[in-house]
Design an enzyme around this catalytic site. Sequence first.
Site, PDB file in Angstrom:
ATOM      1  N   ASP A  88       0.170   0.434 -17.656  1.00 54.85           N
ATOM      2  CA  ASP A  88       1.255   0.790 -16.728  1.00 54.85           C
ATOM      3  C   ASP A  88       1.789   2.205 -16.968  1.00 54.85           C
ATOM      4  OD1 ASP A  88       1.265  -1.972 -15.757  1.00 54.85           O
ATOM      5  OD2 ASP A  88       2.327  -2.452 -17.605  1.00 54.85           O
ATOM      6  N   HIS A 116      -3.354  -0.182 -10.311  1.00 49.79           N
ATOM      7  CA  HIS A 116      -3.127   1.258 -10.250  1.00 49.79           C
ATOM      8  C   HIS A 116      -2.490   1.626  -8.913  1.00 49.79           C
ATOM      9  CE1 HIS A 116      -6.432   2.044 -13.512  1.00 49.79           C
ATOM     10  NE2 HIS A 116      -5.418   1.323 -13.927  1.00 49.79           N
ATOM     11  N   THR A 117      -1.308   2.212  -8.974  1.00 51.33           N
ATOM     12  CA  THR A 117      -0.543   2.558  -7.779  1.00 51.33           C
ATOM     13  C   THR A 117      -0.729   4.029  -7.448  1.00 51.33           C
ATOM     14  OG1 THR A 117       1.126   0.907  -8.376  1.00 51.33           O
ATOM     15  CG2 THR A 117       1.749   2.548  -6.730  1.00 51.33           C
ATOM     16  N   GLY A 378       4.181  -9.368 -11.385  1.00 46.78           N
ATOM     17  CA  GLY A 378       5.567  -9.204 -10.977  1.00 46.78           C
ATOM     18  C   GLY A 378       6.563  -9.451 -12.098  1.00 46.78           C
TER      19      GLY A 378
END
Length: 501
Positions: A88, A116-117, A378
Amino acid sequence: MNMSALTFNSTPMITTATATDDRSRILGYNGTHSCSRLSRKKNPSIMACSTTKPLAPVVDHHGVNESGLSRIESLSQVSGVLGCQSGDEGKGKLVDMLARHFDIVARCQGGANAGHTIYNSEGKKFLLHLVPSGILNEGTTCVIGNGVVVHLPGLFKEIDGLESNGVSSQGRILVSDRAHLLFDFHQEIDGLREAELAKSFIGTTKRGIGPCYSSKVIRNGIRVSDLRHMDTFSQKLDLLLSDAAARFPDFKYGGPDMLKEEVERYKKFAERLEPFVTDTVHFINGAISQKKKILVEGSQATMLDIDFGTYPFVTSSSSVAGGICTGLGIAPRVVGDLVGVVKAYTTRVGSGPFPTEITGKVGDFLRSAGQEFGNITGRPRRCGWLDIVAVRYCCQINGFASLNLSKLDLLSDLSKIQLGVTYRLPDGSILNSFPSDLHLLEHIKVKYEVLPGWLSDISSIRKYSDLPKAAREYVERIEELVGVPIHYIGIGPGRDAFLYK
């Protein structure tokens, strides 16, 4: 700790948040200055974006200034981006930015447990689990290497989502014929395994990663190439399902009917996957011979590595530099510059020791402001101060040429910032290395250095020299303690929110 809150002045484009006095109360508000970051409710799939144009000057090369371009072009032919904490860290954003200057972006290990954002030029958010983060760059070929475990339903869902948003995958995604297939039942028994462990649970993503790698290691796994031989596929799948039923009484194998249904399903998957299937070992080594530039995108991170992480609270693959060679089939001598990605503070999702963990108001603030919730589960991430001992250990193992310090902007509200610089044993003696003994790790005392905060919005700054003095001192102190230069600094979620040092 005395902290100062921000006055909000941005216009949100997509958000579920409201700017209330709660944040000021939590942070012990005692002053005003402006910032575009919003306090958001827990919803990891929604990101607030400002409709106002950034204050930074317009630059060429897709937002990369001359200094940044020089940094990027100096990277070796085969370079890599790896996590330097517990995942993260923001690897996807760096890969997305670097990918514009590479011909190929390749995943070498892990599976859909990665999250992966990245954002496109319009600020639209994409969350990728299997597809490499270079996919938004039209000239980039994306490779899913032999070390990756591939869940086909998830891969196709991801591809469909990209296609529906105008991102073409045709001819741009290659899947190794040597990669192992991750089935739905792997995910089911992942959950059963966690239930067995009860209080000693590892905190997996329940994506089936461990069970699939287990199948691979005991040599009864099924590879992508097996989809080309459906006459023997049924027998291999039957063996896998029977083994799972024998090991886990709560796993109900429906016998011939269930097997037939699954085989028919995978016949359709095989037909759709065929255009993507490639001997990626041959492809990548050929590209190296042709002087193509290759960027390797690591998933998870060093502290989650199966050998060097906080075992057993780790992933099931090699997420360090060595995993590049085994996961892609390339020689160690061709691997050049490796960039380690380090968040400006520390987070961890799931179980495991966390020496610099912060509880209380500061930890809650970092979690809220940084939207620190797992991309996969989440779950709220645990937050703490930057652990220099752990980062130095990760740098030692991987031999990083440089670092990317991400989310520096998230510390802008703090009047004082701490760095965990030394581990001390209960008897007061200094521990000179990162311990393998988790019992010992849980009882060490961390010595901190306290640095001043900068209490100003840095999200629109685009030159390192324009950062507040305290922010530069924080960056440079990390460099001194770790012994690796920081070349890239993240100061926001947007594609252009990058500084080059």
